[in-house]
Design a protein around this motif. Structure first.
Motif, short mmCIF file in Angstrom:
data_model
loop_
_atom_site.label_atom_id
_atom_site.label_comp_id
_atom_site.label_asym_id
_atom_site.label_seq_id
_atom_site.Cartn_x
_atom_site.Cartn_y
_atom_site.Cartn_z
N TYR A 146 0.84 -1.19 0.00
CA TYR A 146 0.00 0.00 0.00
C TYR A 146 0.88 1.25 0.00
CZ TYR A 146 -2.50 -3.80 2.35
OH TYR A 146 -3.01 -5.03 2.70
N PRO A 147 0.70 2.14 -0.98
CA PRO A 147 1.53 3.35 -1.03
C PRO A 147 1.53 4.14 0.28
CG PRO A 147 0.35 3.10 -3.08
CD PRO A 147 -0.17 2.02 -2.17
N SER A 148 0.42 4.13 0.99
CA SER A 148 0.30 4.91 2.23
C SER A 148 1.18 4.37 3.35
CB SER A 148 -1.15 4.90 2.71
OG SER A 148 -1.58 3.57 2.97
N HIS A 149 1.64 3.12 3.23
CA HIS A 149 2.39 2.49 4.32
C HIS A 149 3.91 2.64 4.18
CE1 HIS A 149 -1.43 1.10 5.54
NE2 HIS A 149 -1.05 0.04 6.20
N LYS A 152 -3.87 11.33 -0.61
CA LYS A 152 -4.90 11.72 -1.57
C LYS A 152 -6.05 10.73 -1.45
CE LYS A 152 -3.93 11.16 -5.92
NZ LYS A 152 -3.22 11.14 -7.21
N ARG A 153 -7.22 11.17 -1.89
CA ARG A 153 -8.38 10.29 -1.84
C ARG A 153 -8.23 9.23 -2.93
NH1 ARG A 153 -12.68 9.97 0.82
NH2 ARG A 153 -12.24 11.96 1.85
N TYR A 154 -8.30 7.98 -2.53
CA TYR A 154 -8.13 6.88 -3.48
C TYR A 154 -9.48 6.48 -4.09
CZ TYR A 154 -3.19 5.84 -3.15
OH TYR A 154 -1.82 5.91 -3.28
N LYS A 209 6.56 11.47 -0.72
CA LYS A 209 5.19 11.26 -0.25
C LYS A 209 4.54 10.16 -1.10
CE LYS A 209 4.81 16.02 1.38
NZ LYS A 209 4.04 17.30 1.33
N PRO A 210 4.84 8.91 -0.76
CA PRO A 210 4.44 7.78 -1.61
C PRO A 210 2.94 7.69 -1.88
CG PRO A 210 6.03 7.08 0.03
CD PRO A 210 5.62 8.47 0.39
N ASP A 211 2.11 8.08 -0.91
CA ASP A 211 0.66 7.94 -1.11
C ASP A 211 0.15 8.78 -2.27
OD1 ASP A 211 -1.78 6.67 0.06
OD2 ASP A 211 -2.43 8.76 0.22
N LEU A 212 0.91 9.82 -2.62
CA LEU A 212 0.50 10.69 -3.72
C LEU A 212 0.87 10.11 -5.08
CD1 LEU A 212 1.56 14.18 -2.28
CD2 LEU A 212 -0.62 12.96 -1.99
N LEU A 214 -2.59 10.31 7.41
CA LEU A 214 -1.27 10.83 7.07
C LEU A 214 -1.21 12.35 7.16
CD1 LEU A 214 -0.40 8.57 3.99
CD2 LEU A 214 0.48 8.36 6.31
N GLY A 215 -2.36 12.99 7.18
CA GLY A 215 -2.39 14.45 7.31
C GLY A 215 -2.43 15.17 5.97
#
Length: 403
Positions: free
Chosen positions: A305-308, A364-366, A317-320, A358-359
């Protein structure tokens, strides 16, 4: 004319004598058995050993599930599997390219998600989420949903509290728990192994085609608590390796042992593993070595998971950046698996949830675009199987699962 007949008889006698001599030469050392045709037949049968192979036990659940072209699955809690949400999840699978479900059979707390027979040793740690397992399996079979049983192994608050000697204790003798109030049982102990494998055998008998073990590890940050906690190392006492290597060996040994014990049930064995375990020689605290675990499973499911992730692969910022993160990880994993003689199928867990914790500015909204980006990154690296994680089992609609 008479001389010719005598001559022919003589030749036949010589040929017969030669044949017997040859048979005697091949029969030397055959424990004094007389030379005859049946002796040769007995040797052939002994070499092939057909009876032993034919007598080998292989369990048949009575259900028919075909392995799909590629497993594309979703996570399903016991509550969802036995409740109304199952209808919408089946509709999702029947209307898309998804084809599999990973269903909780032993959950994150240590409870079974169904009620076994009353004389079962697991009856008192079971919940009645899945009220009828036979009905569940028939429904999966009718809808051609490939069934995978998720079994959480070493994170087990229920067993730890029931048998503290199988867990880790603090200096005052209490069962240690992490900040979330979760306890773990001890991966060094054979009793813990057999406890979980017995549950896996039950799942195989139900009809599940794959057993997926999760939390096959020590608690996170265990290296910082190693000297503080009281616990047994069982048969791993002594030896040359330090505590890090002992943890790695214990975790890898469990996986190999589980696969061996489950062989008669004709099920695949898979393991969930932290994605970062593939990027380092071994995770020192939790005991996970990507290559050693991969050598002993049919499927490896890295949680990517990118967020992890933190700022791995040069991505702050991997989640982005779902495509870039998964693409970078896949290249590392492919390189590691290519070094194995018999690599497992790669089937990563990918993200279908929004990591708002993550703040602002870090997540970002997935939705459709982000899920498809992860799938495409895997596909671009030759990885065609994946599993979608959403803890509440609410999955994004309108996704192209084979972009």
């Amino acid at each position: 004319m008479g001389k010719k007949i005598i001559k022919l008889l003589f030749i036949k006698m010589v040929v017969f004598s030669f044949f017997v001599t040859v048979q005697e030469v091949h029969a030397e050392g055959n424990e004094g058995k007389s030379v005859q045709y049946h002796s040769v037949k007995e040797i052939v049968k002994k070499d092939l050993e057909f009876p032993n192979r034919m007598a080998r036990f292989v369990f048949d659940s009575g259900y028919t599930f075909e392995y799909p072209d590629a497993v594309r699955g979703i996570y399903v809690t016991g509550n969802s599997a036995g409740g109304e949400r199952m209808n919408s999840l089946l509709e999702l699978i029947n209307s898309t390219e998804l084809n599999a479900m990973v269903i909780d059979i032993k959950d994150d707390h240590g409870y079974l998600t169904y009620k076994p027979e009353e004389d079962s040793p697991f009856y008192d740690i079971s919940q009645n989420y899945i009220k009828n397992t036979e009905e569940l399996m028939k429904t999966l079979e009718e809808n051609q949903v490939y069934p995978i049983a998720r079994i959480v192994v070493f994170k087990d608050t229920v067993l730890a509290e029931k048998k503290p000697e199988l867990s880790f204790k603090t200096a005052d003798g209490k069962v240690w728990k992490n900040r979330r109030g979760e306890a773990f049982v001890n991966p060094f102990l054979q009793e813990v192994w057999d406890y979980n494998i017995a549950i896996a055998e039950k799942a195989a008998k139900m009809g599940f085609k794959e057993i997926q073990f999760d939390y096959v590890r020590f608690p996170e940050g265990f290296e910082r608590r190693d000297e503080e906690l009281k616990y047994s190392v069982g048969e791993y006492e002594g030896g040359d390796g330090d505590n890090v290597q002992k943890r790695v060996t214990a975790v890898s040994d469990f996986v190999a042992y589980a696969r061996e014990q489950l062989a008669p049930y004709d099920v695949d064995v898979s393991v969930d593993i932290f994605g970062y375990a593939a990027t380092i020689p071994e995770a020192p605290g939790i005991g996970q070595n990507f290559s050693k675990i991969s050598e002993n499973v049919d499927v490896i499911s890295s949680m990517i998971y990118p967020s992890h992730w933190t700022s791995y692969f040069g991505i702050d910022k991997p989640d982005l950046y779902p495509y870039e993160l998964v693409d970078a990880y896949a290249k590392v994993e492919n390189e590691l698996l290519a070094q194995l003689d018999t690599p497992p199928v790669s089937r990563p867990w990918i993200q279908d949830f929004t990591a708002s914790w993550l703040g602002a500015g870090n997540y970002k909204r997935y939705g459709k675009e982000e899920v498809e980006a992860q799938i495409k990154a895997l596909k671009d690296n030759g990885i065609n199987e994946y599993l979608l994680w959403n803890a509440s089992n609410r999955y994004t609609s309108g996704v192209n699962y084979t972009p």
